[in-house]
Design an enzyme around this catalytic site. Structure first.
Site, short mmCIF file in Angstrom:
data_model
loop_
_atom_site.label_atom_id
_atom_site.label_comp_id
_atom_site.label_asym_id
_atom_site.label_seq_id
_atom_site.Cartn_x
_atom_site.Cartn_y
_atom_site.Cartn_z
N ASN A 11 6.04 57.79 50.14
CA ASN A 11 6.46 58.30 48.83
C ASN A 11 7.95 57.99 48.66
O ASN A 11 8.79 58.64 49.27
CB ASN A 11 6.19 59.82 48.80
CG ASN A 11 6.76 60.48 47.56
OD1 ASN A 11 7.14 59.82 46.59
ND2 ASN A 11 6.82 61.81 47.58
N TRP A 12 8.23 57.00 47.83
CA TRP A 12 9.62 56.57 47.66
C TRP A 12 10.43 57.50 46.77
O TRP A 12 11.64 57.34 46.65
CB TRP A 12 9.66 55.16 47.07
CG TRP A 12 9.08 54.10 47.96
CD1 TRP A 12 8.59 54.25 49.22
CD2 TRP A 12 8.95 52.71 47.64
NE1 TRP A 12 8.16 53.05 49.71
CE2 TRP A 12 8.37 52.08 48.76
CE3 TRP A 12 9.26 51.93 46.53
CZ2 TRP A 12 8.09 50.71 48.81
CZ3 TRP A 12 8.98 50.57 46.55
CH2 TRP A 12 8.41 49.98 47.68
N LYS A 13 9.75 58.41 46.09
CA LYS A 13 10.43 59.34 45.16
C LYS A 13 11.29 58.56 44.17
O LYS A 13 10.94 57.43 43.82
CB LYS A 13 11.24 60.37 45.96
CG LYS A 13 10.38 61.05 47.03
CD LYS A 13 11.00 62.26 47.64
CE LYS A 13 10.04 62.84 48.67
NZ LYS A 13 10.50 64.09 49.25
N HIS A 103 2.99 67.27 43.89
CA HIS A 103 4.03 67.26 44.93
C HIS A 103 4.93 68.48 44.72
O HIS A 103 5.18 68.88 43.58
CB HIS A 103 4.83 65.96 44.85
CG HIS A 103 5.77 65.80 46.01
ND1 HIS A 103 6.98 66.45 46.06
CD2 HIS A 103 5.64 65.13 47.18
CE1 HIS A 103 7.57 66.15 47.21
NE2 HIS A 103 6.77 65.37 47.91
N GLU A 105 7.98 68.87 44.71
CA GLU A 105 9.12 68.65 43.82
C GLU A 105 8.69 68.74 42.35
O GLU A 105 9.47 69.17 41.50
CB GLU A 105 9.79 67.31 44.15
CG GLU A 105 10.56 67.42 45.46
CD GLU A 105 10.59 66.14 46.28
OE1 GLU A 105 10.34 65.05 45.74
OE2 GLU A 105 10.88 66.24 47.50
N GLU A 173 1.92 69.66 52.98
CA GLU A 173 3.36 69.49 53.16
C GLU A 173 4.05 70.84 53.03
O GLU A 173 4.25 71.32 51.89
CB GLU A 173 3.93 68.56 52.09
CG GLU A 173 3.35 67.17 52.12
CD GLU A 173 4.27 66.18 51.43
OE1 GLU A 173 4.75 65.27 52.11
OE2 GLU A 173 4.53 66.33 50.22
N GLY A 179 12.14 66.78 53.57
CA GLY A 179 13.50 66.29 53.46
C GLY A 179 14.53 67.10 54.22
O GLY A 179 15.73 66.95 54.02
N SER A 219 9.26 65.48 56.80
CA SER A 219 10.14 64.98 57.85
C SER A 219 9.42 64.20 58.95
O SER A 219 9.77 64.30 60.13
CB SER A 219 10.97 66.13 58.44
OG SER A 219 11.80 66.71 57.44
N GLY A 240 8.31 60.66 53.17
CA GLY A 240 9.31 60.46 52.13
C GLY A 240 10.43 59.58 52.65
O GLY A 240 10.33 58.35 52.70
P1 PGA Z 1 10.19 63.68 53.76
O1 PGA Z 1 9.34 63.86 52.40
O2 PGA Z 1 9.39 62.78 54.67
O3 PGA Z 1 11.48 63.05 53.31
O4 PGA Z 1 10.38 65.03 54.35
C1 PGA Z 1 7.96 64.04 52.43
C2 PGA Z 1 7.41 64.13 51.02
O5 PGA Z 1 8.04 64.75 50.17
O6 PGA Z 1 6.33 63.60 50.72
#
Ligand code: PGA
Length: 261
Positions: A11-13, A103, A105, A173, A179, A219, A240
């Site tokens: 997931n490149w966000k 997600h 976010e 998650e 993150g 993470s 991510g």
């Molecule tokens: P992260 O993000 O690997 O940077 O913790 C995971 C995600 O949000 O899918």
């Protein structure tokens, strides 16, 4: 028992323009080729931002890459006066195979409550795109309800009320692990995945539950991926930050090499 193909999702966000996206996919494909990666044992999917999807699709097509393509969001509507939304019709046309839905976010910053997640899941099913439904508890919810209650509830809400279910993926998650560098232990990830699977079995039957891939995210890095995938309950990872580095993400996709048997 159903054999589930491992699923490694990046997931490149909101990172990378379309040129950087092309460069990353090229590097990733080379790295996996160098390592003779077997895509039939671990599917590798990238989820670029919308402005990069067409470029990545063209590259995958032109070079005959075995990587698959995902989007980070989908509108619940097909078309019309919905400024800024992206339709499943348009995504399908770009060979988008998967879409992230719910997600944390988006739940946090875009008020995507369970009913929105459910409607977007319906849109994905309608357009033949496989929803990757993201679920997970915040640090406060972990304190008050433990790890499994919220993800199980969110899973059932996303899957409720559909005339029929298409293929779907669940990504567990924990919000506090995204993150942050903090990770759930492999034991907790396996236990929550098991409870999600049991809840799916109860609500939708054992065949559906056994066919569903359940991922861990939060993470994940090449150095810790093997622990999560050692359990037969966890079928892959949603990555991510570490998916923006071709070598690191390739190392995650080649997780079998890290598992000490
Ligand atoms: P992260 O993000 O690997 O940077 O913790 C995971 C995600 O949000 O899918």
């Amino acid at each position: 028992m159903t054999k589930r193909t491992a699923f490694i999702a990046g997931n490149w966000k909101m990172n990378l323009d379309h040129q950087q996206a092309i460069a990353l996919v090229q590097k990733l494909a080379w790295s996996l080729k160098d390592a003779s990666h077997d895509y039939s044992t671990a599917e590798v999917t990238v989820f670029p931002g919308f402005t990069s999807i067409r470029s990545v699709q063209t590259l995958i097509d032109a070079d005959g890459l075995e990587l698959t393509l995902g989007a980070q969001d989908i509108s619940r509507h097909d078309s019309g006066a919905y400024t800024g939304e992206v339709s499943g019709l348009a995504l399908k046309k770009l060979d988008v195979k998967y879409v992230l839905i719910g997600h944390s976010e988006r739940r946090q910053y875009h008020a995507e409550e369970d009913s929105v997640v459910q409607a977007k899941t319906a849109a994905a099913f309608k357009h033949g795109i496989i929803p990757v439904i993201c679920v997970g508890e915040t640090a406060e919810q972990l304190e008050s309800e433990g790890a499994a209650a919220v993800p199980v509830r969110q899973t059932l809400a996303a899957l409720a009320g559909h005339a029929s279910l298409g293929e779907f993926v669940i990504a567990y998650e924990p919000v506090w692990a995204i993150g942050t560098g903090a990770v759930a232990t492999p034991e907790v990830a396996a236990s929550v995945a098991g409870k999600i699977r049991a809840a799916i079995a109860e609500a939708h039957g054992d065949d559906v539950a056994q066919a569903t891939r359940i991922l861990y995210g939060g993470s994940v890095k090449a150095a810790n991926v093997a622990g999560f995938l050692q359990s037969s309950e966890v079928d892959g990872v949603l990555v991510g930050g570490a998916s923006l580095d071709a070598e690191e993400f390739s190392g995650i996709a080649r997780f079998q090499k890290h598992i000490v048997l």
